[in-house]
Design an enzyme around this catalytic site. Sequence first.
Site, short mmCIF file in Angstrom:
data_model
loop_
_atom_site.label_atom_id
_atom_site.label_comp_id
_atom_site.label_asym_id
_atom_site.label_seq_id
_atom_site.Cartn_x
_atom_site.Cartn_y
_atom_site.Cartn_z
N GLU A 1 0.86 -1.10 -0.03
CA GLU A 1 0.18 0.35 -0.03
C GLU A 1 0.93 1.20 0.28
O GLU A 1 1.65 1.37 0.79
CB GLU A 1 -1.06 0.31 1.29
CG GLU A 1 -2.43 0.73 1.11
CD GLU A 1 -2.19 2.85 2.00
OE1 GLU A 1 -1.68 3.02 1.20
OE2 GLU A 1 -2.12 2.35 2.56
N CYS B 1 -2.36 9.54 3.45
CA CYS B 1 -2.07 8.38 1.84
C CYS B 1 -3.34 8.50 0.94
O CYS B 1 -2.77 9.14 -0.66
CB CYS B 1 -1.22 7.40 1.54
SG CYS B 1 -2.75 5.98 2.35
#
Length: 478
Positions: A248, A282
């Site tokens: 990720e 993010c």
Amino acid sequence: MNTYPELNLYIDGAWRKTGEDFTVINPATEAEIGRCPRARISDLDDALTAAEAGFCIWRRTAPRDRADIMLKAAALMRERQEDIAQSITAEHGKPLAQARLEVIRGCEFFEWDAGEAMRTYGRVIPSAPGMRYVVHHQPVGVVLGLSPWNFPMSQPARKIAGALASGCAIILKAAEETPAGAMHIVQAFHDAGLPPGVLNLVFGEPGQISEHLIKQDPVRLVAFTGSTAVGRHLTTMASESMTRVLMELGGHAPVIVCDDADVEKAALSSAIRKYRNAGQVCTSPTRFFVHERIFQPFLDIFVKRTAATVVGKGVDAGVEMGPVANNRRLPALLGLVEDAVAKGANLCIGGGRVGKTGYFFAPTVLANVPDGARVMQEEPFGPLAVINPVTTLDEAIAQANAVPYGLAAYGFSNRADYIDKMTDEVEAGNISFNTLEASLPETPFGGVKSSGYGREGGTEGLDNYMTVKNVSHSMDIV
């Protein structure tokens, strides 16, 4: 008054210290608040041995029993919410209200995956008489989890929840800058009766830990959240031993504001969400592409709400945004602003450090930023928003896709055709309309392109932690 916890490694069901450590700094005051132990190679080897033994026990533990321990640990964390949140705010700087919510989100990951532990179904494939083909899902083995500093509790929770629910053991290397969140998780599982070795916690030099453990045969999965550059390096290392990876990685989330959107609601929602966690997310909405017809009112409302953002120490009442988490972010953000302005962007508000103590950076808005500015390609990972006008939806989608990242994206519109087009054409693993929520425990989360691969959460969340075994059984020897 809450105190910051004593920091230790956790290996084979016991806490331990080492001879060396890191300094943990409160980013709001720049004061030392703790010392984080640095794992030695011998500690890593002990963790690996413990995880191997723990895996042998845990993989044979009934899914319902695994779920019971996970739910008990989550309940303990909910009871300890205030202590955990105080620790997170001290080491990270985020407002206490956001830290409390992070604790609950971490608990929700454990609660969701505890349920999924009992639903790792296989299947029977139709076959000829006398034959049986059965598909089994089995835990992959020992997991090396690598979690970042921006969410000290919920990011480790994702790695630990997926591993434990699927029957794996895990060695977690949490962030040395924000270690307390992971320690609170481990303490809850210790108190909930998790067998020794199933969950191990280490801190240390990231390169040393990854280089030593990834190549070890018992490590069958590397689960990492962090930058794309580091993710590529870890993937290369893992490929040498054919070790699976769950990545990720970075994002640079676009927000497309269509001409039919409710300008005021979209702008206010966006400005509030942009500065959550000081933009160190993010999935943070960062590149706003607003139809030219509503560009100016959107910009005006966004800037006005940005100016009203209350910046300060996370423990103070009413604070909406704390400092960035470390002093490396200050020059990085300033460099992006200076570069954009030098290339013709308009600095609408912010753009520099706030005060002389603490790592505070002002909520910042840049408008009319040219494509050649670094911030159009580089994720700022801080309280910086770019707002640019576009003439058509096609132009907005082209701009949204004009980066190597594809983690999260957002759109504001009430037109079904606009939403259908963005759903089909925006390159992102997650796209949300009329909401800036990109990830929930019950939904799959992950990216495309340079934002990684694999998914955490949802019914897909355990896939990376399990192997698929097909069993063919003939009643007679053939």
